[in-house]
Design a protein around this motif. Structure first.
Motif, PDB file in Angstrom:
ATOM      1  N   SER A 154       5.862  -2.274  -3.003  1.00 34.31           N
ATOM      2  CA  SER A 154       6.859  -1.774  -2.065  1.00 34.31           C
ATOM      3  C   SER A 154       7.255  -0.341  -2.378  1.00 34.31           C
ATOM      4  CB  SER A 154       8.091  -2.681  -2.079  1.00 34.31           C
ATOM      5  OG  SER A 154       8.686  -2.728  -3.366  1.00 34.31           O
ATOM      6  N   SER A 197       8.322  -4.003   4.324  1.00 30.48           N
ATOM      7  CA  SER A 197       8.558  -2.935   3.363  1.00 30.48           C
ATOM      8  C   SER A 197       9.002  -3.430   1.991  1.00 30.48           C
ATOM      9  CB  SER A 197       9.587  -1.947   3.907  1.00 30.48           C
ATOM     10  OG  SER A 197      10.847  -2.568   4.084  1.00 30.48           O
ATOM     11  N   ARG A 198       9.402  -4.668   1.863  1.00 26.11           N
ATOM     12  CA  ARG A 198       9.913  -5.196   0.602  1.00 26.11           C
ATOM     13  C   ARG A 198       8.851  -5.856  -0.264  1.00 26.11           C
ATOM     14  NH1 ARG A 198      15.189  -8.678   0.921  1.00 26.11           N
ATOM     15  NH2 ARG A 198      14.970  -8.236  -1.322  1.00 26.11           N
ATOM     16  N   ARG A 237       0.146   2.512   2.769  1.00 27.65           N
ATOM     17  CA  ARG A 237       0.951   1.725   3.698  1.00 27.65           C
ATOM     18  C   ARG A 237       1.853   2.629   4.510  1.00 27.65           C
ATOM     19  NH1 ARG A 237       3.968  -2.409   0.087  1.00 27.65           N
ATOM     20  NH2 ARG A 237       4.950  -3.033   2.082  1.00 27.65           N
ATOM     21  N   ASP A 238       2.143   2.185   5.719  1.00 31.01           N
ATOM     22  CA  ASP A 238       3.070   2.856   6.608  1.00 31.01           C
ATOM     23  C   ASP A 238       4.115   1.822   6.987  1.00 31.01           C
ATOM     24  OD1 ASP A 238       4.505   4.098   8.642  1.00 31.01           O
ATOM     25  OD2 ASP A 238       2.740   5.082   9.488  1.00 31.01           O
ATOM     26  N   ASN A 239       5.241   1.860   6.306  1.00 28.94           N
ATOM     27  CA  ASN A 239       6.264   0.848   6.527  1.00 28.94           C
ATOM     28  C   ASN A 239       6.858   0.911   7.933  1.00 28.94           C
ATOM     29  OD1 ASN A 239       5.959  -0.173   3.937  1.00 28.94           O
ATOM     30  ND2 ASN A 239       7.603   1.090   3.082  1.00 28.94           N
ATOM     31  N   ASN A 297       4.597  -1.175   9.860  1.00 29.23           N
ATOM     32  CA  ASN A 297       4.290  -2.481   9.267  1.00 29.23           C
ATOM     33  C   ASN A 297       2.792  -2.664   9.066  1.00 29.23           C
ATOM     34  OD1 ASN A 297       7.013  -3.058   9.276  1.00 29.23           O
ATOM     35  ND2 ASN A 297       6.890  -4.753  10.718  1.00 29.23           N
TER      36      ASN A 297
END
Length: 114
Positions: free
Chosen positions: A53, A30-31, A71-73, A76
């Motif tokens: 991010s 996520s970063r 994205r789907d944090n 991942n």
């Protein structure tokens, strides 16, 4: 320690759609900015799209308006939704963790053909 696995490539007709996925492990997903590249036979790898991010996106001109990176944090995972596909989109797609440099996956093949 960082592993990226791309999947979702396949055969599709011109004008059709595919969604590529890239699952990351062993990293603080996520970063970091996630990036998609692609490579045609005999050609250099080229940047396709990236997502920061914070969710900011950027695309190469040739896919602008057709491809969407997301994205789907929690999972991942980064996605590349590809619409209105053209034969020139028939290449290997690579997921990269980090921008402007980072860790590369092994690629997934996309074939756009009638």
């Amino acid at each position: 320690q960082v592993q990226l696995v791309e999947y979702g490539g396949g055969l599709v007709q011109p004008g059709g759609s595919l969604r590529l996925s890239c699952a990351a492990s062993g990293t603080s997903f996520s970063r970091y900015t996630m990036v998609w590249y692609r490579q045609a036979p005999g050609k250099q790898r080229e940047f396709i799209a990236r997502i920061s991010s914070g969710g900011s996106t950027a695309y190469v001109q040739s896919v602008e308006g057709r491809f969407t990176i997301s994205r789907d944090n929690a999972k991942n995972t980064v996605y590349l939704q590809m619409n209105s596909l053209k034969p020139e989109d028939t290449v290997v797609y690579f997921c990269v963790y980090g921008w402007p440099s980072g860790y590369w996956g092994q690629g997934t093949q996309d074939t756009v053909s009638s």
